[in-house]
Design a protein around this motif. Structure first.
Motif, PDB file in Angstrom:
ATOM      1  N   TRP A  70      -4.944   5.964  -7.176  1.00 21.78           N
ATOM      2  CA  TRP A  70      -5.372   7.068  -8.026  1.00 21.78           C
ATOM      3  C   TRP A  70      -4.273   8.130  -8.084  1.00 21.78           C
ATOM      4  CZ3 TRP A  70      -8.499   4.193  -5.030  1.00 21.78           C
ATOM      5  CH2 TRP A  70      -9.701   3.697  -5.596  1.00 21.78           C
ATOM      6  N   VAL A  71      -4.135   8.766  -9.229  1.00 18.99           N
ATOM      7  CA  VAL A  71      -3.176   9.860  -9.358  1.00 18.99           C
ATOM      8  C   VAL A  71      -3.719  11.053  -8.574  1.00 18.99           C
ATOM      9  CG1 VAL A  71      -2.104  11.506 -10.936  1.00 18.99           C
ATOM     10  CG2 VAL A  71      -2.304   9.084 -11.577  1.00 18.99           C
ATOM     11  N   ASP A  72      -2.936  11.507  -7.610  1.00 20.87           N
ATOM     12  CA  ASP A  72      -3.359  12.651  -6.799  1.00 20.87           C
ATOM     13  C   ASP A  72      -2.916  13.960  -7.454  1.00 20.87           C
ATOM     14  OD1 ASP A  72      -4.618  13.285  -4.094  1.00 20.87           O
ATOM     15  OD2 ASP A  72      -2.761  14.455  -3.970  1.00 20.87           O
ATOM     16  N   THR A  73      -1.634  14.047  -7.767  1.00 20.01           N
ATOM     17  CA  THR A  73      -1.102  15.229  -8.462  1.00 20.01           C
ATOM     18  C   THR A  73       0.024  14.791  -9.390  1.00 20.01           C
ATOM     19  OG1 THR A  73       0.485  15.686  -6.668  1.00 20.01           O
ATOM     20  CG2 THR A  73      -1.635  16.844  -6.585  1.00 20.01           C
TER      21      THR A  73
ATOM     22  N   LEU B   6       4.170  13.502   5.202  1.00 19.27           N
ATOM     23  CA  LEU B   6       3.706  12.215   4.695  1.00 19.27           C
ATOM     24  C   LEU B   6       4.375  11.078   5.433  1.00 19.27           C
ATOM     25  CD1 LEU B   6       3.738  12.733   0.799  1.00 19.27           C
ATOM     26  CD2 LEU B   6       1.763  12.829   2.330  1.00 19.27           C
ATOM     27  N   ALA B   7       3.630  10.019   5.684  1.00 21.12           N
ATOM     28  CA  ALA B   7       4.232   8.831   6.305  1.00 21.12           C
ATOM     29  C   ALA B   7       5.316   8.250   5.411  1.00 21.12           C
ATOM     30  CB  ALA B   7       3.152   7.788   6.582  1.00 21.12           C
ATOM     31  N   SER B   8       5.137   8.378   4.088  1.00 22.54           N
ATOM     32  CA  SER B   8       6.114   7.855   3.127  1.00 22.54           C
ATOM     33  C   SER B   8       7.046   8.964   2.624  1.00 22.54           C
ATOM     34  CB  SER B   8       5.381   7.235   1.928  1.00 22.54           C
ATOM     35  OG  SER B   8       4.632   8.233   1.241  1.00 22.54           O
ATOM     36  N   GLY B   9       7.100  10.074   3.375  1.00 29.99           N
ATOM     37  CA  GLY B   9       7.823  11.249   2.881  1.00 29.99           C
ATOM     38  C   GLY B   9       9.322  11.116   2.788  1.00 29.99           C
ATOM     39  N   ALA B  10       9.887  10.048   3.346  1.00 26.14           N
ATOM     40  CA  ALA B  10      11.341   9.880   3.293  1.00 26.14           C
ATOM     41  C   ALA B  10      11.798   9.101   2.062  1.00 26.14           C
ATOM     42  CB  ALA B  10      11.846   9.177   4.562  1.00 26.14           C
ATOM     43  N   ILE B  11      10.832   8.579   1.290  1.00 24.32           N
ATOM     44  CA  ILE B  11      11.191   7.737   0.139  1.00 24.32           C
ATOM     45  C   ILE B  11      10.393   8.138  -1.088  1.00 24.32           C
ATOM     46  CG2 ILE B  11      11.896   5.784   1.558  1.00 24.32           C
ATOM     47  CD1 ILE B  11       8.596   5.552  -0.293  1.00 24.32           C
ATOM     48  N   GLU B  12      10.792   7.594  -2.218  1.00 24.14           N
ATOM     49  CA  GLU B  12      10.042   7.723  -3.458  1.00 24.14           C
ATOM     50  C   GLU B  12      10.274   6.446  -4.274  1.00 24.14           C
ATOM     51  OE1 GLU B  12      11.648  11.235  -5.165  1.00 24.14           O
ATOM     52  OE2 GLU B  12      13.594  10.346  -5.645  1.00 24.14           O
ATOM     53  N   ILE B  13       9.470   6.253  -5.297  1.00 29.81           N
ATOM     54  CA  ILE B  13       9.652   5.078  -6.154  1.00 29.81           C
ATOM     55  C   ILE B  13      10.253   5.551  -7.474  1.00 29.81           C
ATOM     56  CG2 ILE B  13       8.498   3.127  -7.271  1.00 29.81           C
ATOM     57  CD1 ILE B  13       6.288   3.300  -5.216  1.00 29.81           C
ATOM     58  N   THR B  14      11.375   4.936  -7.853  1.00 31.45           N
ATOM     59  CA  THR B  14      12.089   5.322  -9.078  1.00 31.45           C
ATOM     60  C   THR B  14      12.138   4.130 -10.045  1.00 31.45           C
ATOM     61  OG1 THR B  14      14.227   4.688  -8.143  1.00 31.45           O
ATOM     62  CG2 THR B  14      13.502   6.952  -7.768  1.00 31.45           C
ATOM     63  N   ASP B  15      12.728   4.411 -11.233  1.00 32.72           N
ATOM     64  CA  ASP B  15      12.833   3.366 -12.264  1.00 32.72           C
ATOM     65  C   ASP B  15      11.464   2.717 -12.486  1.00 32.72           C
ATOM     66  OD1 ASP B  15      15.598   3.838 -12.350  1.00 32.72           O
ATOM     67  OD2 ASP B  15      15.930   2.433 -10.704  1.00 32.72           O
ATOM     68  N   THR B  16      10.476   3.547 -12.708  1.00 37.22           N
ATOM     69  CA  THR B  16       9.089   3.074 -12.669  1.00 37.22           C
ATOM     70  C   THR B  16       8.539   2.644 -14.024  1.00 37.22           C
ATOM     71  OG1 THR B  16       8.338   5.354 -12.899  1.00 37.22           O
ATOM     72  CG2 THR B  16       8.500   4.471 -10.668  1.00 37.22           C
ATOM     73  N   GLU B  17       7.604   1.732 -13.926  1.00 40.84           N
ATOM     74  CA  GLU B  17       6.767   1.342 -15.062  1.00 40.84           C
ATOM     75  C   GLU B  17       5.325   1.600 -14.658  1.00 40.84           C
ATOM     76  OE1 GLU B  17       5.358  -2.697 -17.406  1.00 40.84           O
ATOM     77  OE2 GLU B  17       7.296  -2.681 -16.372  1.00 40.84           O
ATOM     78  N   VAL B  18       4.645   2.462 -15.419  1.00 38.13           N
ATOM     79  CA  VAL B  18       3.290   2.884 -15.059  1.00 38.13           C
ATOM     80  C   VAL B  18       2.291   2.239 -16.007  1.00 38.13           C
ATOM     81  CG1 VAL B  18       1.724   4.830 -14.768  1.00 38.13           C
ATOM     82  CG2 VAL B  18       4.153   5.081 -14.175  1.00 38.13           C
TER      83      VAL B  18
ATOM     84  N   TYR C 126       0.846  -1.190   0.000  1.00 44.60           N
ATOM     85  CA  TYR C 126       0.000   0.000   0.000  1.00 44.60           C
ATOM     86  C   TYR C 126       0.884   1.242   0.000  1.00 44.60           C
ATOM     87  CZ  TYR C 126      -4.128  -2.826   1.003  1.00 44.60           C
ATOM     88  OH  TYR C 126      -5.151  -3.746   0.931  1.00 44.60           O
ATOM     89  N   CYS C 127       0.365   2.323  -0.551  1.00 45.58           N
ATOM     90  CA  CYS C 127       1.161   3.547  -0.706  1.00 45.58           C
ATOM     91  C   CYS C 127       1.651   4.076   0.634  1.00 45.58           C
ATOM     92  CB  CYS C 127       0.329   4.630  -1.404  1.00 45.58           C
ATOM     93  SG  CYS C 127      -0.184   4.205  -3.084  1.00 45.58           S
ATOM     94  N   GLY C 128       0.763   4.161   1.619  1.00 46.13           N
ATOM     95  CA  GLY C 128       1.115   4.797   2.880  1.00 46.13           C
ATOM     96  C   GLY C 128       2.002   3.977   3.783  1.00 46.13           C
ATOM     97  N   GLU C 129       2.214   2.695   3.468  1.00 46.74           N
ATOM     98  CA  GLU C 129       3.013   1.855   4.358  1.00 46.74           C
ATOM     99  C   GLU C 129       4.487   1.815   3.964  1.00 46.74           C
ATOM    100  OE1 GLU C 129       1.342  -2.053   4.070  1.00 46.74           O
ATOM    101  OE2 GLU C 129       2.584  -2.614   2.367  1.00 46.74           O
ATOM    102  N   LEU C 130       4.821   2.366   2.803  1.00 44.09           N
ATOM    103  CA  LEU C 130       6.223   2.342   2.372  1.00 44.09           C
ATOM    104  C   LEU C 130       7.050   3.312   3.206  1.00 44.09           C
ATOM    105  CD1 LEU C 130       5.746   2.205  -1.502  1.00 44.09           C
ATOM    106  CD2 LEU C 130       6.454   0.338   0.027  1.00 44.09           C
TER     107      LEU C 130
ATOM    108  N   ILE D 223      -0.272   8.556   0.593  1.00 41.77           N
ATOM    109  CA  ILE D 223       0.284   8.977  -0.702  1.00 41.77           C
ATOM    110  C   ILE D 223       1.752   8.586  -0.767  1.00 41.77           C
ATOM    111  CG2 ILE D 223       0.983  11.030  -2.017  1.00 41.77           C
ATOM    112  CD1 ILE D 223      -1.586  12.370  -1.142  1.00 41.77           C
ATOM    113  N   VAL D 224       2.194   8.179  -1.951  1.00 40.89           N
ATOM    114  CA  VAL D 224       3.619   7.952  -2.181  1.00 40.89           C
ATOM    115  C   VAL D 224       4.007   8.673  -3.474  1.00 40.89           C
ATOM    116  CG1 VAL D 224       3.302   5.797  -3.489  1.00 40.89           C
ATOM    117  CG2 VAL D 224       5.467   6.230  -2.292  1.00 40.89           C
ATOM    118  N   GLN D 225       5.194   9.251  -3.465  1.00 42.92           N
ATOM    119  CA  GLN D 225       5.694   9.955  -4.651  1.00 42.92           C
ATOM    120  C   GLN D 225       6.432   8.977  -5.559  1.00 42.92           C
ATOM    121  OE1 GLN D 225       7.571  14.035  -4.580  1.00 42.92           O
ATOM    122  NE2 GLN D 225       9.434  12.838  -4.967  1.00 42.92           N
TER     123      GLN D 225
END
Length: 577
Positions: free
Chosen positions: A25-28, A82-94, A7-11, A47-49
């Motif tokens: 869902w795309v937030d922004t 954000l709870a997940s504010g210290a990380i982001e997801i990179t090298d992504t496939e959407v 889940y987004c918020g648990e990362l 939310i996760v970036q």
């Protein structure tokens, strides 16, 4: 195989280096550079970036699945909000799972949106963080209540939704019967009679999270449909009921706030009305009503030659309230039933106000002493019948001092010894609770000879639980002997024939050995709203009606199909103007 791994918020930083898939869902979407963009993906946990190629075509509220590697954000880009504010997801496939039109209103809670629009698009509104939080809190409350009741030996039972009409204090919703033309079911205002019959049936301890329906005017704490904890127990007294309901409420409160209430103080109805002017007093603040009648026993002022004079003192109000506000309060007092409102500012030299010239020195000094008025305070007096003085000052007290719903303070209070009757019409007393409530044991003899307003002095074994000025629910010890129940029906003007037509099944059940029993019911919508800091129960109900009783989402209520009416043997007559 699941579409997502997390889940987004648990990362968090613990997941750095892992390959994950999130869905939501795309937030922004924000352009970062010529080649990259930041997309915030939202699910119910948060939310996760994610970092995506700028060419990825996604917009607000698109439904997506994102696979990538969890990476630590640069220190200057950490988002502590954000709870997940210290990380982001990179090298992504959407992967776009579904496209979406622009939402009808912004999704952020800081934006005010017309309620009609929100309810018309409730499926979008439910995605907002506040609604997710409120409805999940409600689920926790239901779970806590069930756990508390089952721990105390209660058995969950479902009672019917199609019943005969019973007197519960509001209009019934009725349902026509196709199989019995010209006859109607009523939707239950409460499971009252069925839970009493369950006690006759030896169930001993019953509970239900029950849906109830009442056709009454809507307001902030009232809907046509509402949910309540409904409970009944055999061989119990009032203390037993207080214990098991307080336990359930304490569990529910702790589930949401993390703190368990340990105090559920008591106050009689008479004391509540005398001190607060309300049977559901908000005791989070002072400004109690003070009796002043004896000070004016020999008054020369016609204004104060009344059965009752009472007052309240507003600390610091002399500087806070201007003349326009005082005039507004005076108008409200008249709307509430008073002849007027006497007001005074407390100065160093004493009370100052238009009526002081009609008051003696001893009267002025007595008011200051009784109300403990200090320099800078505001004093208000009502001179009228006691019930009027209590009511108007009680409402004025709330107007001047009531803390906000989201104050974070929770003051529970049991109100006991309610009157058995609330009014007398054409010689017949009107029940204050319902006609199945046991009279107070010390007032049973009064039932034999009461007349006129004497009926209003007879107490019952009924009780309410209040929280921060809201009535959470009510209950009583029930009548369980047939002769006593018949006596109450007769007092209410319900003859023997009508008794058997409407309540014959209950009276017959009492012939076969009904145990002493009592119960309670409290509104889960109201409790949830107060615990999450909402002023309106519509904010804790998934699909509520508007204050006008309509549903903008489904356009209910709507006309019935003519063929359906014909099948039911009904026709709609034009409303008379």
């Amino acid at each position: 195989m699941s579409l997502r791994t997390n889940y987004c918020g648990e990362l968090s930083a613990e997941h750095v280096g892992q390959t994950v898939t999130v869905c939501g869902w795309v937030d922004t979407r924000r352009v970062h550079s010529e080649h990259l963009a930041f997309v915030d993906v939202r699910d119910h946990t948060g939310i996760v970036q994610v970092v995506v190629d700028q060419k990825v075509n996604v917009r607000s509220e698109y439904v997506v699945a994102v696979t990538g590697t969890v990476a630590a954000r640069p220190a200057e880009m950490v988002n502590d909000a954000l709870a997940s504010g210290a990380i982001e997801i990179t090298d992504t496939e959407v992967t776009v799972l579904n496209e979406a039109e622009p939402p009808p209103f912004p999704m952020h809670d800081r934006t005010d949106v017309n309620e009609e629009i929100r309810l018309e698009h409730r499926y979008v509104d439910l995605r907002r963080e506040k609604m997710q939080r409120n409805l999940r809190a409600r689920a926790k409350i239901n779970s806590a209540i069930r756990g508390a009741m089952e721990r105390q030996g209660f058995c969950e039972l479902e009672t019917p939704m199609l019943i005969a009409s019973t007197p519960e204090g509001a209009r019934d919703f009725v349902v026509p019967s196709r199989m019995h033309p010209g006859n109607f079911y009523a939707l239950p205002q409460s499971p009252q009679l069925f839970k009493q019959l369950s006690m006759v049936g030896g169930l001993d301890r019953y509970y239900q999270i029950a849906r109830c329906l009442r056709d009454e005017d809507l307001r902030a704490d009232r809907q046509f449909e509402f949910m309540q904890l409904d409970a009944e127990a055999s061989f119990v007294d009032q203390e037993d009921v207080f214990t098991f309901i307080s336990e359930a409420v304490a569990d529910a409160t702790e589930a949401i706030t993390g703190e368990r209430p340990t105090e559920f103080p008591r106050m009689t109805y008479a004391d509540a009305m005398d001190r607060y002017g309300s049977d559901k007093p908000d005791v989070r603040f002072g400004m109690e009503l003070t009796e002043l009648t004896d000070l004016f026993a020999e008054t020369e002022s016609n204004v104060f030659k009344t059965p009752s004079v009472k007052g309240i003192c507003m600390p610091g109000g002399a500087d806070e309230l201007g003349r326009n506000k005082i005039d507004e309060l005076t108008d409200k007092a008249k709307q509430w039933g008073a002849k007027g409102l006497a007001w005074f500012r407390m100065k160093e030299e004493g009370l100052e106000g238009g009526l002081t010239k009609f008051m003696s020195e001893s009267e002025l000094a007595g008011v200051v002493e009784r109300l403990d008025a200090k320099t800078g305070d505001m004093v208000f007096l009502i001179a009228d019948k006691k019930r009027v003085a209590n009511k108007v000052l009680g409402l004025l007290r709330l107007e001047l001092g009531k803390p906000p719903v989201n104050s974070g303070e929770f003051s529970f209070l049991w109100i006991t010894e309610f009157p058995l009757f609330e009014d007398v019409i054409d010689g017949n007393p009107i029940p204050a609770h319902h006609p199945f409530t046991m009279p107070h044991e010390d007032d049973v003899e009064k039932l034999k000879n009461a007349q006129g307003d004497e009926w209003l002095d007879i107490r019952s074994q009924a009780y309410d639980l209040t929280l921060n000025g809201w009535e959470l629910g009510s209950g009583s010890i029930r009548i369980f002997q047939r002769d006593v129940q018949e006596q109450i029906f007769e007092i209410l003007g319900i003859g023997e024939e009508e008794q058997m037509a409407k309540f014959g099944f209950l009276l017959n059940a009492f012939k076969y050995g009904a145990p002493p029993h009592g119960g309670f019911a409290f509104g889960i919508d109201r409790l949830t709203a107060l615990l999450v800091g909402e002023e309106n129960i519509r904010e804790v109900i998934a699909f509520p009606k508007t204050q006008k009783g309509s549903d903008p989402l489904t356009n209910a209520p709507s006309p019935a199909d003519p063929a359906h009416l014909e099948e039911l043997g009904l026709r709609v007559l034009p409303r008379e103007e």
